[in-house]
Design an enzyme around this catalytic site. Structure first.
Site, PDB file in Angstrom:
ATOM      1  CG  HIS A 142      -5.172  10.404   2.165  1.00 45.89           C
ATOM      2  ND1 HIS A 142      -4.107  10.316   1.509  1.00 45.89           N
ATOM      3  CD2 HIS A 142      -6.082   9.833   1.400  1.00 45.89           C
ATOM      4  CE1 HIS A 142      -4.329   9.720   0.092  1.00 45.89           C
ATOM      5  NE2 HIS A 142      -5.591   9.555   0.415  1.00 45.89           N
ATOM      6  CB  SER A 266      -6.193  -4.807  -1.359  1.00 38.97           C
ATOM      7  OG  SER A 266      -6.415  -3.944  -2.172  1.00 38.97           O
TER       8      SER A 266
END
Ligand code: MN
Length: 424
Positions: A142, A266
């Site tokens: 990532h 989240s």
């Protein structure tokens, strides 16, 4: 082998094939049965098990649990604070009570009925009160992808990345439990070629596929957790979707990191899967080269082989799988993250949450965000209904699923689900 992990065990509760919740899992969560208060629970198959009622009936007597009130608390923090040994004793006791050849509870129909609920008939609540939340950046794939896109393809990783488990302090107030609905955020962005910023709904809403650990140990200010003791301070794991507005992020993140681009919501999966239940799925992590500083050096297998899938469901349409990644790809493991987090004397509280950072695999179909999957929007993803996605759209539902599996057993998390509502 941990007793409750015995793959031979079968439960008298029905467990559908491919369930994430065989009797070898025994995760911990908080359920709210209709008209009742939230209370600690576990899950076998599609059945929620009320730990407060098990306690009422005396099934946790004689286990030397120092404080029985933890089974009536609306969050698991106090239960977790009793320590991992208490957690394992309770897990083992539940395993015993629900094993097919055990008649203690099975034999008392009235009690069994009071203890169990069809999973659809309970509301899942936040399993812990999250005091503090930290988001790491520990997937090398990532970090490399993002570095290639936004900086220099030849020097994608910043010089510190292989020496420090990079992280930022996030916001705990906006962590919510699946099944969630979150409005797309509004904010400041700087459009390409513009002279000044504009304000409005994000146009680049994204998910980040992550796994978070929940700390199980309080430490004092000034105290550090050595890397080899760090796993003793980790109670268990949940799936974590760190929703991110990429256009807001791009404009705001220098020099102090993400702020409003990530703290609008989240989403976690509701059941905390214990590290114990995941023991059979330990694997070696990637080789760390150059060698890390001594306080980050570890021995043994500290990564976990957990398949991680993300699906997008447009409006009332069908789910399309957009990625399959794996927790085993993490360059920095959880023990290193926690050792690093506390090496300066930063204190931890029970129920603190540390997320992994977006978990991308080595191949383009294993990336952990739309930013990478669509490569900044250059390669749209085809959905089953014929539409395309570069990023998330209003009314899309994002579903994360994760499970570990070997020839004997499958242990999983259930779903972390969020529906994106239009900006207010
Ligand atoms: Mn993140």
């Amino acid at each position: 082998m941990i007793k409750a992990n015995n793959p031979e065990f079968r439960s008298w509760i029905d467990v559908p094939e491919d369930s994430d919740f065989p009797i070898q899992n025994i995760p911990f969560g908080i359920i709210k049965p209709e008209g009742e208060t939230p209370r600690p629970a576990t899950r076998i198959g599609n059945t929620a098990i009320d730990l407060s009622v098990l306690c009422d009936f005396g099934f946790f007597d004689n286990l030397d649990i120092p404080d029985m009130s933890v089974f009536y608390s609306p969050v698991l923090n106090d239960f977790i604070a009793l320590g991992k040994s208490t957690g394992s004793v309770v897990r083992e006791r539940i395993s015993e009570l629900f094993s097919i050849d055990n008649d203690e509870l099975q034999g008392i129909e009235e009690a069994a009925n009071l203890v169990t609920f069809p999973i659809d008939e309970v509301e899942m609540m936040m399993p812990v009160f999250v005091g503090d939340y930290t988001d790491f950046y520990s997937s090398i794939e990532h970090a490399t992808n993002v570095g290639k896109m936004f900086r220099d393809p030849k020097n994608a990783l910043l010089p510190n990345w292989k020496h420090i488990p990079v992280a930022y302090h996030g916001r705990s107030s906006s962590i919510v439990v699946s099944d969630a609905q979150i409005h797309s955020p509004k904010g400041q962005t700087m459009p390409a070629d513009a002279k000044k910023p504009v304000f409005g709904p994000t146009r680049l809403l994204d998910f980040e596929l992550e796994v978070a650990f929940i700390t199980g140990k309080k430490t004092e200010l000034g105290e550090s957790i050595p890397v080899e003791e760090a796993e003793d301070a980790i109670f268990g794991l949940v799936l974590f979707n760190d929703l991110s507005a990429r256009d807001i992020q791009k404009w705001e993140y220098v020099p102090l990191g993400p702020f409003l681009s990530k703290n609008f919501g989240s989403v976690i999966s509701p059941w905390i899967v214990t590290l114990e239940a995941l023991e059979p799925f330990r694997v070696e992590g990637p080789e760390q080269d150059p060698p890390v500083l001594p306080y980050l050096q570890y021995s043994g297998k500290k990564n976990f082989d957990i398949s991680l899938d993300v699906f997008i469901k447009p409006g009332n349409g069908e789910e399309t799988q957009v990625t399959r990644s794996n927790f085993k790809y993490m360059y920095w493991n959880m023990a290193q993250q926690l050792a690093h987090h506390t090496v300066n004397g930063c204190n931890m509280n029970v129920g603190d949450m540390c997320a992994s950072g977006t978990i991308s695999g080595p191949t383009p179909d294993s990336y952990g965000s739309m930013l990478e999957l669509s490569w900044r929007g250059e390669k749209p993803i085809k959905m089953k209904d014929g539409s395309e996605r570069k990023f998330l759209e209003d009314n899309d539902t994002v579903i994360m699923r994760g499970y570990a599996e070997n020839e004997d057993v499958r242990v999983g998390f259930g779903d972390a689900v969020v529906k994106i509502l239009p900006a207010t």
